[in-house]
Design a protein around this motif. Structure first.
Motif, PDB file in Angstrom:
ATOM      1  N   PRO A 149       0.810  -1.213   0.000  1.00 12.86           N
ATOM      2  CA  PRO A 149       0.000   0.000   0.000  1.00 12.86           C
ATOM      3  C   PRO A 149       0.842   1.261   0.000  1.00 12.86           C
ATOM      4  O   PRO A 149       1.844   1.352   0.698  1.00 12.86           O
ATOM      5  N   ALA A 150       0.418   2.234  -0.800  1.00 16.41           N
ATOM      6  CA  ALA A 150       1.134   3.512  -0.843  1.00 16.41           C
ATOM      7  C   ALA A 150       1.044   4.188   0.515  1.00 16.41           C
ATOM      8  O   ALA A 150       1.916   4.966   0.891  1.00 16.41           O
ATOM      9  N   ALA A 151       0.001   3.876   1.289  1.00 14.68           N
ATOM     10  CA  ALA A 151      -0.173   4.472   2.611  1.00 14.68           C
ATOM     11  C   ALA A 151       0.936   4.059   3.565  1.00 14.68           C
ATOM     12  O   ALA A 151       1.168   4.717   4.568  1.00 14.68           O
ATOM     13  N   ALA A 152       1.645   2.979   3.264  1.00 18.75           N
ATOM     14  CA  ALA A 152       2.726   2.528   4.136  1.00 18.75           C
ATOM     15  C   ALA A 152       3.921   3.459   4.048  1.00 18.75           C
ATOM     16  O   ALA A 152       4.739   3.518   4.955  1.00 18.75           O
ATOM     17  N   THR A 199       1.563  -8.882   0.564  1.00 13.04           N
ATOM     18  CA  THR A 199       0.510  -9.441  -0.281  1.00 13.04           C
ATOM     19  C   THR A 199      -0.308 -10.471   0.480  1.00 13.04           C
ATOM     20  O   THR A 199      -1.546 -10.468   0.423  1.00 13.04           O
ATOM     21  N   GLU A 200       0.368 -11.350   1.213  1.00 14.68           N
ATOM     22  CA  GLU A 200      -0.335 -12.376   1.988  1.00 14.68           C
ATOM     23  C   GLU A 200      -1.194 -11.733   3.078  1.00 14.68           C
ATOM     24  O   GLU A 200      -2.342 -12.117   3.289  1.00 14.68           O
ATOM     25  N   ASN A 201      -0.649 -10.742   3.750  1.00 17.16           N
ATOM     26  CA  ASN A 201      -1.391 -10.057   4.803  1.00 17.16           C
ATOM     27  C   ASN A 201      -2.643  -9.402   4.232  1.00 17.16           C
ATOM     28  O   ASN A 201      -3.733  -9.488   4.809  1.00 17.16           O
ATOM     29  N   LYS A 202      -2.499  -8.756   3.083  1.00 19.03           N
ATOM     30  CA  LYS A 202      -3.647  -8.115   2.432  1.00 19.03           C
ATOM     31  C   LYS A 202      -4.711  -9.148   2.079  1.00 19.03           C
ATOM     32  O   LYS A 202      -5.901  -8.947   2.331  1.00 19.03           O
TER      33      LYS A 202
END
Length: 86
Positions: free
Chosen positions: A11-14, A58-61
């Protein structure tokens, strides 16, 4: 890892939140010092770390999306305690 772009799924928010992103790892520049580490070995290791971090994002998402898509679970009924022994 191909290129130095932020991998898909991150995420860009990261960015700017204090979290380390794969892009942060790839863009980190270390000062060179006499008798320092092998630049090739460091780069290879950072590539591996970047790939693993991207995989974990990716897995977390995916897991968060699965959890959000699940219907609210009804409370599990608890078994009645056994009758007192006579």
């Amino acid at each position: 890892m191909a290129g130095r772009d932020q991998p898909e799924g991150v995420p860009a928010a990261a960015v700017g939140t204090g979290r380390i992103t794969p892009a942060d790892i790839q863009e980190k520049v270390f000062k060179q010092a006499f008798r320092g580490y092998s630049e090739r070995e460091v780069d290879e290791f950072l590539d591996r770390v970047t790939e693993e971090l991207a995989r974990l994002y990716t897995e977390n998402k995916r897991l968060r999306e699965q959890l959000a898509a699940r219907p609210a679970a009804a409370p599990t009924p608890q078994a009645a305690p056994p009758p007192p022994a006579a």
